[in-house]
Write a protein that holds these residues in place. Structure first.
Motif, short mmCIF file in Angstrom:
data_model
loop_
_atom_site.label_atom_id
_atom_site.label_comp_id
_atom_site.label_asym_id
_atom_site.label_seq_id
_atom_site.Cartn_x
_atom_site.Cartn_y
_atom_site.Cartn_z
N ASP A 60 -6.55 7.20 0.15
CA ASP A 60 -6.60 5.17 -0.77
C ASP A 60 -7.04 5.03 -1.96
O ASP A 60 -8.16 5.74 -1.77
N GLY A 93 -2.19 10.59 2.83
CA GLY A 93 -3.63 10.71 3.23
C GLY A 93 -2.96 13.06 3.46
O GLY A 93 -3.50 13.58 2.80
N GLY A 95 -8.08 16.01 9.75
CA GLY A 95 -6.73 16.75 9.17
C GLY A 95 -7.07 17.43 7.92
O GLY A 95 -6.57 19.10 8.17
N ASP A 111 -6.53 21.54 8.83
CA ASP A 111 -6.12 23.18 7.86
C ASP A 111 -6.77 23.70 7.45
O ASP A 111 -6.19 25.25 7.60
N HIS A 124 0.69 -1.02 0.49
CA HIS A 124 0.01 0.45 0.02
C HIS A 124 0.71 1.08 0.24
O HIS A 124 0.71 2.32 -1.03
N HIS A 153 1.00 4.78 -2.45
CA HIS A 153 0.72 6.28 -2.35
C HIS A 153 2.36 7.08 -2.99
O HIS A 153 1.62 7.72 -3.56
N SER A 186 0.48 9.40 6.34
CA SER A 186 -1.30 8.66 6.06
C SER A 186 -1.55 8.74 7.81
O SER A 186 -0.33 9.21 8.17
N GLY A 187 -2.84 8.17 7.68
CA GLY A 187 -2.59 7.44 9.05
C GLY A 187 -2.14 6.99 9.73
O GLY A 187 -2.13 7.25 10.84
N GLY A 201 -1.11 11.40 10.51
CA GLY A 201 -2.51 12.57 10.62
C GLY A 201 -3.33 11.41 11.53
O GLY A 201 -3.86 11.61 11.83
N ASP A 261 -5.96 13.46 13.67
CA ASP A 261 -7.36 13.08 14.30
C ASP A 261 -7.38 12.96 15.85
O ASP A 261 -8.52 13.20 15.66
N ASN A 293 -2.86 18.19 3.02
CA ASN A 293 -2.73 19.35 3.51
C ASN A 293 -2.26 20.02 3.06
O ASN A 293 -1.07 20.14 2.75
#
Ligand code: KG4
Ligand code: ZN
Length: 344
Positions: free
Chosen positions: A310, A276, A187, A191, A119, A123, A143-144, A170, A174, A280
């Motif tokens: 994603d 992810g 996020g 922002d 994964h 990205h 990312s998260g 991320g 959160d 920003n």
């Protein structure tokens, strides 16, 4: 031996590692014919985070529909495809298994090879839809679940030169958003608020001067939470826009400083912003300015917003590289929830 033998170089790609079910048809590794993304975010919001069991159930409901929709939208038949690229990690095990099972069934039914994709590699390869990747390159992956600096000497080779010691960027966004009572994932909203405030709280810039490329955001998160709780106890007013701006300034200062230093110490042609948190606006602006000022020889690639989160198109782009390298899997391919670049 070349992998692609059909008239067109087409892959179907399937992504289900977290809370998005996505199916894409990608041509030549750099062109998106379709990229269907079924987001479950509304189902998870009321729980304040992704509930793995809920995620798996949604993937089951969506994945077959997404495959059909992708083929129809791209006007491609299964016999025109050369392979099925699928995310096998990292991610939630149940969620990954749904995408993997769908990919195996489709591959078996249409006699297509299965291409396992990391994964996080996906990205990075999202940038290939913007500009052809040139190596060596550096990627800032935010990312998260991850915050990493990845050095790629050549295509398909990944060396993590710096990584998170605790919370991912991320994740910190959160968690801080939750304290502010913002809906998950927060996020994007932080922002937006940050752009209306000032850095008045001066939170710490953890590890910014340390001679490594690692990141730590849990101290920042604690400082933020303490500030909010103390103010609440004393019934002092808080300026939410300034809190957001101060938090974001701290995250961005550290990410940009360490990334620029890494880029100065490696012989790179390009810098890719991925994941992810790459959506920003503050980070995009600041990194752009810093690269222009400090790395005039380096080309910065920032994927469009729809390719930062994603999606399966990025899995198709990374799968293209894996396929050409002959990295295929058989039907025993399993989900690897904590897959790293080292386990590739
Ligand atoms: O890459 P991604 O879609 O999923 C993972 O693989 O983790 O990243 C999701 C993360 C969430 O933590 C979300 O809050 C964050 O990306 N995010 C942002 C922004 N948009 C999404 N963080 C900061 N600013 C944004 N604009
Ligand atoms: Zn991701």
């Amino acid at each position: 031996m070349t992998f692609f033998k059909k008239e067109r170089k087409l892959l179907v790609a399937i992504e289900s590692s977290c809370d998005e079910t996505s199916v894409a048809i990608v041509e030549d590794g750099d062109s998106i014919l379709t990229n269907i993304v079924a987001s479950q975010v509304n189902s998870h919001r009321r729980f304040g985070g992704v509930v793995p069991e809920v995620a798996s159930r949604h993937h089951v409901e969506e994945v077959t529909l997404c495959i059909e929709e992708a083929l129809t939208e791209a006007q491609v038949t299964p016999d025109e495809l050369s392979g099925v690229a699928v995310t096998y990690g990292p991610g939630l095990v149940g969620a990954l298994l749904i995408g993997l099972s769908a990919a195996k069934a489709f591959a078996w039914a249409h006699n297509l090879p299965l291409i396992p994709v990391n994964h996080m590699a996906g990205h990075i390869y999202a940038a290939n839809f913007v500009e052809p990747l040139q190596f060596p390159l550096m990627a800032l992956l935010v990312s998260g679940g991850h915050t990493e600096l990845v050095y790629m000497k050549e295509t398909g080779s990944f060396e993590i030169i710096g990584e998170m010691r605790d919370d991912a960027a991320g994740e910190a966004y959160d968690k801080v958003g939750r304290v502010l009572g913002l809906p998950y994932p927060s996020g994007k909203e932080i922002d937006r608020l940050a752009h209306q405030g000032q850095d008045t709280y001066h939170f710490p810039r953890a590890m910014i001067k340390e001679p490594n490329y690692d990141f730590s955001f849990s101290g920042l998160k604690s400082a933020f939470i303490n500030t909010v709780h103390n103010a609440q106890q004393r019934e002092e007013p808080l300026v939410i826009e300034d809190l957001a701006a101060s938090f974001q300034a701290s995250v961005i200062d550290v990410l940009v400083a360490k990334t620029i230093r890494a880029c100065q110490n490696y012989p790179i042609k390009q810098l890719v912003l991925a994941g992810g948190v790459a959506a920003n606006q503050g980070l995009r602006e600041r990194l752009n300015q810093a690269v222009e000022k400090e790395l005039s020889e380096v080309q910065l690639i920032v994927p469009p917003l729809r390719l930062c989160g994603d999606n399966a198109a990025m899995i198709g782009a990374a799968g293209f590289v894996e396929a050409e390298k002959g990295h295929l899997a058989d039907f025993t391919l399993n989900a690897t929830p904590s897959l790293t670049f080292m386990t590739l």
